[in-house]
Write a protein that holds these residues in place. Structure first.
Motif, PDB file in Angstrom:
ATOM      1  N   CYS A 172       0.832  -1.192   0.000  1.00 44.18           N
ATOM      2  CA  CYS A 172       0.000   0.000   0.000  1.00 44.18           C
ATOM      3  C   CYS A 172       0.878   1.258   0.000  1.00 44.18           C
ATOM      4  O   CYS A 172       0.575   2.246  -0.663  1.00 44.18           O
ATOM      5  CB  CYS A 172      -0.883  -0.019   1.238  1.00 44.18           C
ATOM      6  SG  CYS A 172      -2.445   0.783   1.010  1.00 44.18           S
ATOM      7  N   ASN A 199      -2.158   0.307  -2.912  1.00 45.08           N
ATOM      8  CA  ASN A 199      -3.188  -0.656  -2.511  1.00 45.08           C
ATOM      9  C   ASN A 199      -2.561  -1.923  -1.938  1.00 45.08           C
ATOM     10  O   ASN A 199      -1.389  -2.214  -2.180  1.00 45.08           O
ATOM     11  CB  ASN A 199      -4.117  -0.979  -3.689  1.00 45.08           C
ATOM     12  CG  ASN A 199      -3.344  -1.479  -4.888  1.00 45.08           C
ATOM     13  OD1 ASN A 199      -2.844  -2.589  -4.886  1.00 45.08           O
ATOM     14  ND2 ASN A 199      -3.186  -0.623  -5.904  1.00 45.08           N
ATOM     15  N   HIS A 200      -3.373  -2.663  -1.204  1.00 47.35           N
ATOM     16  CA  HIS A 200      -2.869  -3.830  -0.467  1.00 47.35           C
ATOM     17  C   HIS A 200      -2.286  -4.908  -1.353  1.00 47.35           C
ATOM     18  O   HIS A 200      -1.377  -5.626  -0.975  1.00 47.35           O
ATOM     19  CB  HIS A 200      -3.996  -4.442   0.375  1.00 47.35           C
ATOM     20  CG  HIS A 200      -4.419  -3.565   1.511  1.00 47.35           C
ATOM     21  ND1 HIS A 200      -5.648  -3.650   2.099  1.00 47.35           N
ATOM     22  CD2 HIS A 200      -3.768  -2.574   2.153  1.00 47.35           C
ATOM     23  CE1 HIS A 200      -5.744  -2.749   3.069  1.00 47.35           C
ATOM     24  NE2 HIS A 200      -4.610  -2.083   3.111  1.00 47.35           N
ATOM     25  N   ILE A 226      -5.080  -2.404 -12.553  1.00 49.36           N
ATOM     26  CA  ILE A 226      -6.381  -1.961 -12.044  1.00 49.36           C
ATOM     27  C   ILE A 226      -7.341  -1.696 -13.207  1.00 49.36           C
ATOM     28  O   ILE A 226      -8.478  -2.185 -13.211  1.00 49.36           O
ATOM     29  CB  ILE A 226      -6.218  -0.689 -11.183  1.00 49.36           C
ATOM     30  CG1 ILE A 226      -5.408  -1.025  -9.926  1.00 49.36           C
ATOM     31  CG2 ILE A 226      -7.570  -0.090 -10.815  1.00 49.36           C
ATOM     32  CD1 ILE A 226      -5.032   0.170  -9.093  1.00 49.36           C
ATOM     33  N   PRO A 233     -12.214  -0.755  -1.427  1.00 52.32           N
ATOM     34  CA  PRO A 233     -11.143  -1.713  -1.102  1.00 52.32           C
ATOM     35  C   PRO A 233     -10.677  -2.459  -2.350  1.00 52.32           C
ATOM     36  O   PRO A 233     -11.507  -2.886  -3.158  1.00 52.32           O
ATOM     37  CB  PRO A 233     -11.801  -2.681  -0.130  1.00 52.32           C
ATOM     38  CG  PRO A 233     -13.161  -2.209   0.135  1.00 52.32           C
ATOM     39  CD  PRO A 233     -13.479  -1.089  -0.762  1.00 52.32           C
ATOM     40  N   SER A 234      -9.361  -2.627  -2.490  1.00 54.64           N
ATOM     41  CA  SER A 234      -8.841  -3.254  -3.712  1.00 54.64           C
ATOM     42  C   SER A 234      -9.209  -4.730  -3.794  1.00 54.64           C
ATOM     43  O   SER A 234      -9.196  -5.312  -4.870  1.00 54.64           O
ATOM     44  CB  SER A 234      -7.322  -3.093  -3.783  1.00 54.64           C
ATOM     45  OG  SER A 234      -6.704  -3.837  -2.744  1.00 54.64           O
ATOM     46  N   THR A 258      -6.288   5.310  -9.769  1.00 52.20           N
ATOM     47  CA  THR A 258      -5.326   4.204  -9.653  1.00 52.20           C
ATOM     48  C   THR A 258      -4.264   4.529  -8.605  1.00 52.20           C
ATOM     49  O   THR A 258      -3.381   3.737  -8.344  1.00 52.20           O
ATOM     50  CB  THR A 258      -4.641   3.925 -10.998  1.00 52.20           C
ATOM     51  OG1 THR A 258      -4.037   5.137 -11.468  1.00 52.20           O
ATOM     52  CG2 THR A 258      -5.634   3.424 -12.035  1.00 52.20           C
ATOM     53  N   SER A 283      -6.107   3.927  -4.633  1.00 54.16           N
ATOM     54  CA  SER A 283      -6.737   2.700  -5.135  1.00 54.16           C
ATOM     55  C   SER A 283      -7.009   1.710  -4.013  1.00 54.16           C
ATOM     56  O   SER A 283      -7.157   0.525  -4.269  1.00 54.16           O
ATOM     57  CB  SER A 283      -5.825   2.064  -6.190  1.00 54.16           C
ATOM     58  OG  SER A 283      -4.509   1.927  -5.668  1.00 54.16           O
ATOM     59  N   GLU A 284      -7.054   2.214  -2.803  1.00 52.61           N
ATOM     60  CA  GLU A 284      -7.331   1.336  -1.675  1.00 52.61           C
ATOM     61  C   GLU A 284      -8.077   2.096  -0.590  1.00 52.61           C
ATOM     62  O   GLU A 284      -7.604   3.122  -0.110  1.00 52.61           O
ATOM     63  CB  GLU A 284      -6.007   0.817  -1.088  1.00 52.61           C
ATOM     64  CG  GLU A 284      -6.154  -0.096   0.113  1.00 52.61           C
ATOM     65  CD  GLU A 284      -6.891  -1.382  -0.223  1.00 52.61           C
ATOM     66  OE1 GLU A 284      -8.080  -1.476   0.158  1.00 52.61           O
ATOM     67  OE2 GLU A 284      -6.299  -2.265  -0.865  1.00 52.61           O
ATOM     68  N   ASN A 342      -7.143  -0.156   5.069  1.00 54.13           N
ATOM     69  CA  ASN A 342      -5.935   0.430   5.654  1.00 54.13           C
ATOM     70  C   ASN A 342      -5.358  -0.525   6.699  1.00 54.13           C
ATOM     71  O   ASN A 342      -5.722  -0.479   7.865  1.00 54.13           O
ATOM     72  CB  ASN A 342      -6.283   1.781   6.284  1.00 54.13           C
ATOM     73  CG  ASN A 342      -5.063   2.563   6.708  1.00 54.13           C
ATOM     74  OD1 ASN A 342      -4.024   1.999   7.023  1.00 54.13           O
ATOM     75  ND2 ASN A 342      -5.190   3.884   6.707  1.00 54.13           N
TER      76      ASN A 342
END
Lengths: 194, 538
Positions: free
Chosen positions: B207, B212-213, B221, B256-257, B287, B290-291, B294
């Motif tokens: 992230c 993102n995760h 994406i 959430p990704s 992009t 993009s998350e 957390n």
């Protein structure tokens, strides 16, 4: 397997003493948990606040009734499952997880210690039924553990399947695509639109 | 000669499955397989400049700690006791009344007393008393104090990563002690020694580096969303054209990704795309932001703040007016309770106002961010959508309140309003398992790994038990929720505990029922299951 060939005397006594036997059995099972936990499992009556206690108390009654009727593996397995599915993920070794069945022998013997010799002579027949239950319990326990591993495998597959599908590494129906490496490179270069 | 056959009593005498009768302080921790996650990898801690980065294994005796680890922990504790008044208060005021003890899903499912919230907190309080109170220093164990030994540290690690910070216990505490905050402190302190778990440290590093995760890069994406568009076109005959990183859009959408890649969250993402298209919403995906989730929040306050900063930064860069956030749980605890003070005020944004209904979301006046369930419920309430709930008639639905959206932000009615508008068959689970009393999925706070499946199944049992009840009573076959971790993990929980019940996001149900302008006749739902009455058509 037919119904248990018990003398009517013993059968009557068992059904009369059923609540006491079940209580002893329940307490013995619950005492396999740490003291604080056992206290909670015994005292909390709400089935949603105490699902483990509920599963045990309901499960053992159903299992006891099945024992009286004669153990039919197909019929008794769902009842065993309700208890063993919990024990299969708790901190019990396999033997510990299924051992609760044998605690029924102890519960019956303790409840019946004042009986005369003739009635006591029929206890082995009853205890053979309990042994059969234990064998069924072993099967059910294994099924639960297998389910657990299937759940793990499926979850890993779900996490990555779309990525792999997109990289043309697997087909939606499963199975590996040949020339995997090339496919990945193509996707990275955005040469693959599909 | 054959050995004498032992009698049942003799056999049983040698086997005692009863647990030891020692007090909790004298019962040393035993790390059991299936109950813990793998340790954080060196590369993932290095990526965010965290201390004591090294590859280590919780199973090994040697955790490769720095020599002065005790000092690091105690100084860390002193620092936090000063910085956070709540922490100090929560260390001092518990009277051990036990109201919380049996409310934790991990205790209920595992039967391990150290999972009672009061006792889990006591693991830390005992050190607090010894090091920070006079009574504890003088009277030791009589005053409930003990020394910080290596065993105690391992016990902390084991149990603070067996709490999902769901805060159900805090609902019952007469003093309002938030045990989740004690777990948070426990995790912060273990992180000072590099003792994170990799299932958290990996996503955090991703992230931080890529937004993102999952570490998805921009082209991944966009291509992922393209695949959804293909599926939607197959289903409806309509080609949707969303935009990415578009400056000047009215609304930024952050989700959430996990929903971009993991089924069944992917169908929820398709639901968003269909809804926004049908409304003609002026919005953009990003992009970069993009998350929505957390995992920094499960690490430390500072890390969470660092990862969160991209949301306002991107909103500013794109010049949007306000932000809509997708279906997620912990994401929303962060957004409603922390984002504003960490990275706000977002005074460059406007108070969110629905362009479709004119509703002003006063509750988001400060954060400028609206939960999609609030947004959609408002749209439906104003009759702005054409819906055909019969398309969900093959589903008998119940709703799982996510811990963070229910207890953390009071989002209780909106998801239910949506579900009842798009489905004809809805049944609630029992009262003491829903709304603010909801049971956790058992896999939150970054504990949704696979090496700890036993832990997750135990923790998920109270929730699953209530689902089982409505499955048996009403024939429920679909568990709806508004959280990406729920969607990913309840599937496993249902497969183990309540086979036959699937898991869905609320906006997947919306997507199914949504009658879109110019769409072709649908014969299946988004999962390619035949619609009721359309079996055999395809």
């Amino acid at each position: 397997m037919g119904s248990l060939n018990l003398d009517m005397g013993l059968r009557d006594i068992l059904s009369e003493k059923k609540p006491a036997i079940l209580k002893r059995w329940f307490d013995a099972i619950v005492d396999t948990y740490p003291a604080n936990t056992a206290e909670f499992l015994k005292s909390q009556q709400d089935r949603f606040a105490n699902p483990v206690g509920h599963a045990i108390s309901q499960g053992i009654e159903e299992i006891f009734d099945e024992l009286m009727a004669g153990v039919d593996p197909e019929r008794v397995s769902p009842f065993l499952d309700n208890i063993l599915r919990v024990r299969a993920v708790q901190d019990f070794k396999p033997a510990e997880a299924v051992s609760f069945i044998f605690l029924l022998k102890k519960a019956i013997r303790e409840e019946m210690k004042n009986l005369n010799g003739q009635t006591l002579g029929e206890l082995p027949e009853l205890e053979s039924g309990i042994d059969e239950l234990a064998l069924c319990a072993f099967n059910v326990y294994m099924k639960c553990r297998e389910d657990l591993y299937t759940v793990k495998a499926n979850e890993l597959r779900n996490m990555t399947s779309r990525l792999l599908e997109r990289a043309n590494i697997i087909r939606p129906t499963g199975g590996l695509e040949p020339e995997t490496k090339e496919a990945v490179i193509k996707v990275k270069r955005k040469e693959v639109t599909e | 000669m054959a050995a004498k056959l032992p009698k049942p009593d003799e056999l049983a005498a040698g086997i005692d499955f009863r647990p030891p009768k020692t007090g909790w302080m004298d019962t040393p921790v035993e790390l059991k397989e299936g109950m813990f996650c793998w340790g954080a990898k060196e590369k993932n801690l290095k990526a965010v400049s965290f201390p004591n980065a090294r590859d280590w294994s919780p199973k090994e005796k040697d955790w490769k700690l720095p020599e002065n680890w005790q000092r690091i922990v105690l100084e860390g504790m002193a620092d936090r006791l000063q910085k956070y008044r709540s922490f100090k208060l929560f260390m001092d005021i518990c009277v051990r009344c036990g109201a919380c003890a049996d409310k934790c899903h991990f205790f209920i499912g595992s039967g391990d007393p150290k999972n009672m919230p009061v006792l889990r907190a006591e693991l830390m309080r005992s050190i607090y008393r010894r090091e920070f109170t006079k009574a504890g220093r003088i009277m030791g164990s009589i005053a409930g104090a003990r020394e910080l030994t290596l065993d105690v540290l391992k016990e902390w690690w084991y149990y603070f990563y067996q709490c999902t910070e769901c805060r159900r216990c805090s609902v019952f505490c007469p003093y309002g002690i938030d045990t989740a905050e004690i777990t948070m402190m426990g995790r912060e302190l273990t992180n000072l020694l590099g003792l994170n778990i990799d299932w958290i440290a990996g996503p955090v590093a991703n992230c931080y580096m890529k937004g993102n995760h999952l570490g998805l890069e921009p082209h991944t994406i966009t291509s992922s969303v393209e695949f959804f568009l293909d599926d939607i076109e197959t289903l409806t005959g309509i080609r949707i054209k969303p935009t990415f990183n578009r400056k000047g859009a009215e609304i930024l959408f952050v989700t959430p990704s996990g929903d971009l890649f993991a089924d069944p969250g992917t169908y929820t993402a398709m639901g968003y795309l269909m809804l926004f298209h049908e409304l003609g919403l002026d919005y953009t995906w990003s992009t970069y932001a993009s998350e929505g989730g957390n995992f920094g929040f499960f690490t430390s306050n500072e890390m969470a703040k660092r990862l969160n900063s991209k949301i306002y930064a991107e909103a500013k860069r794109l010049g949007v007016k306000w932000i809509i956030g997708g279906e997620c749980g912990h994401m929303w605890r962060v957004l409603t309770q922390y984002m504003d003070t960490w990275n706000g005020p977002a005074d460059f944004l406007e108070v969110p106002k629905s362009p479709i209904t004119g509703t002003v979301f006063d509750n988001s006046k400060s954060t400028k961010m609206v939960h999609i369930a609030e947004f959609t419920a408002d749209i439906i309430k104003h009759g702005k959508l054409k819906l055909d709930p019969a398309r969900n008639d093959h589903l008998v639905v119940t709703y799982h309140d996510s811990c963070n959206t229910s207890r953390g932000m009071g989002l209780l009615e909106e998801p239910r309003h949506i579900i009842k508008s798009v489905c004809n068959n809805f049944h609630e689970m029992p009262d003491n398992t829903i709304r603010e009393y909801t049971f956790c999925c058992g896999s939150g706070t970054g504990l949704n790994a696979s090496e700890n499946t036993e832990l997750r199944m135990k923790g998920g049992y109270p929730r699953a038990n209530a689902v089982k009840y409505v499955r048996d009573k009403h024939g429920v076959n679909m568990l709806a929720n508004i959280c990406a971790i729920d969607r990913a993990t309840l599937t496993a929980s249902m497969d183990y505990w309540v086979p036959g019940v699937k898991v869905t996001g609320v906006h997947e149900l919306v997507g199914n029922a949504l009658v879109m302008k110019g769409e072709k006749e649908r014969t299946t739902d988004m999962r390619a299951e035949p619609l009721p009455g359309k079996e055999g058509n395809e």
